[in-house]
Write an enzyme that holds these catalytic residues in place. Structure first.
Site, PDB file in Angstrom:
ATOM      1  N   TYR A   8      26.803  42.415  37.595  1.00  0.00           N
ATOM      2  CA  TYR A   8      27.410  43.255  38.626  1.00  0.00           C
ATOM      3  C   TYR A   8      26.356  43.572  39.692  1.00  0.00           C
ATOM      4  O   TYR A   8      25.576  44.518  39.559  1.00  0.00           O
ATOM      5  CB  TYR A   8      27.982  44.541  38.028  1.00  0.00           C
ATOM      6  CG  TYR A   8      28.950  44.326  36.890  1.00  0.00           C
ATOM      7  CD1 TYR A   8      29.606  43.106  36.713  1.00  0.00           C
ATOM      8  CD2 TYR A   8      29.211  45.341  35.980  1.00  0.00           C
ATOM      9  CE1 TYR A   8      30.489  42.912  35.659  1.00  0.00           C
ATOM     10  CE2 TYR A   8      30.099  45.162  34.926  1.00  0.00           C
ATOM     11  CZ  TYR A   8      30.720  43.932  34.776  1.00  0.00           C
ATOM     12  OH  TYR A   8      31.597  43.750  33.713  1.00  0.00           O
ATOM     13  N   PRO A  40      42.013  46.633  31.554  1.00  0.00           N
ATOM     14  CA  PRO A  40      43.045  47.196  30.683  1.00  0.00           C
ATOM     15  C   PRO A  40      44.275  47.709  31.418  1.00  0.00           C
ATOM     16  O   PRO A  40      45.307  47.948  30.789  1.00  0.00           O
ATOM     17  CB  PRO A  40      42.315  48.370  30.014  1.00  0.00           C
ATOM     18  CG  PRO A  40      41.329  48.818  31.048  1.00  0.00           C
ATOM     19  CD  PRO A  40      40.873  47.560  31.745  1.00  0.00           C
TER      20      PRO A  40
END
Length: 278
Positions: free
Chosen positions: A56, A203
């Protein structure tokens, strides 16, 4: 009642609804300041598990979290991941599990996060070109040296998990999983049987972008959003599930965290569970 806490590796006690830091931009400055505010608000709201990775921003996300949160609260666990090499033109970014490479990324993570030990270090991807024993052996050596507390895996199959457990104690698995994306159902079941933390990434997204009539109906019954219903379903799916929804918005963060107090009835959970994944 399902517990709101889980002990990763039998030691690291965290609240089960965590936060994924991937969407926090390190630049430009105005965006960075907003990202720092989101990270701090997550901790204010009781988040004790934050997920990041060397990938990231090639370390920039780790540095951002350190700027926002160091010195860290005693109960905060920042989990990071290694095993992806940055692009080196003309070569693109690539999975890399060479022991020397993994060791170097761990050392970088320690510096960027300003810690002496990474309490949870996950292998971002298994490198098919390097023997698994070499990859995990390197992390196990770093664990022996005290630089890693617990070791986890990401995007693995049941067979890979079984092989890894013959080499190391696997504390966590981070695979893509949601109500509408259950490709890794068998991996989750294996983790539940072994007591291994399962951190589903992405999710929420499918349940929001592709919300079914049933999701919308349950959300309406509860006065909640599709994202909250999706997270509540995950929390009820198994006590080893630790969702890590990510966002760069304080409003979305607060919405997500509120899902921890959302209670699905048995009937609502079954109706959601019967939805065919897409």
């Amino acid at each position: 009642m399902t517990s709101s806490m889980f002990r990763i590796g039998g030691e690291l006690s965290v609240r089960r609804l965590g936060f994924g830091a991937m969407h926090l931009p390190p630049a430009p400055q105005q965006a960075r300041e907003a990202a720092i505010a989101v990270a701090r608000r997550a901790v204010e709201l009781g988040v004790t598990l934050i997920d990041t990775a060397h990938l990231y921003g090639w370390g920039a996300n780790e540095e951002l979290l350190a700027e926002a949160l160091h010195p860290y609260p005693d109960d905060l666990l920042i989990a990071t991941k290694v095993g992806v090499a940055p692009p080196n033109p003309p070569h693109d970014a690539a999975i890399c599990g060479r022991p020397d490479f993994l060791r170097d990324q761990v050392e970088q993570g320690l510096r960027r996060l300003r810690v002496d030990r990474l309490e949870l270090l996950q292998l971002h991807r298994i490198d098919p070109t390097v023997p698994l024993a070499d990859q995990l052996g390197a992390l196990r050596d770093l664990q022996t040296e005290g630089k890693i507390g617990h070791i986890g895996l990401s995007e693995v199959t049941v067979a890979q998990l079984e092989r890894a457990r013959q080499i190391i104690d696997v504390a966590s698995v981070q695979n893509r999983y949601s109500m509408l994306d259950r490709e890794h159902e068998a991996v989750l079941d294996a983790c539940a049987e072994a007591g291994i933390a399962f951190l589903p990434w992405r999710p929420v997204h499918p349940a929001v972008s592709q919300a079914t009539a049933e999701i919308a109906a349950v959300a309406a019954e509860l006065g909640a959003t599709a994202a909250q219903v999706s997270l509540a379903w995950l929390l009820d799916r198994s006590p080893v599930v630790l969702p890590i929804p990510g966002t760069g918005s304080i409003g979305h963060l607060e919405e997500n965290i509120a899902a921890a107090s959302l209670k699905l009835s048995d009937d609502q959970w079954r109706r959601l569970d019967r939805i065919q994944p897409r």
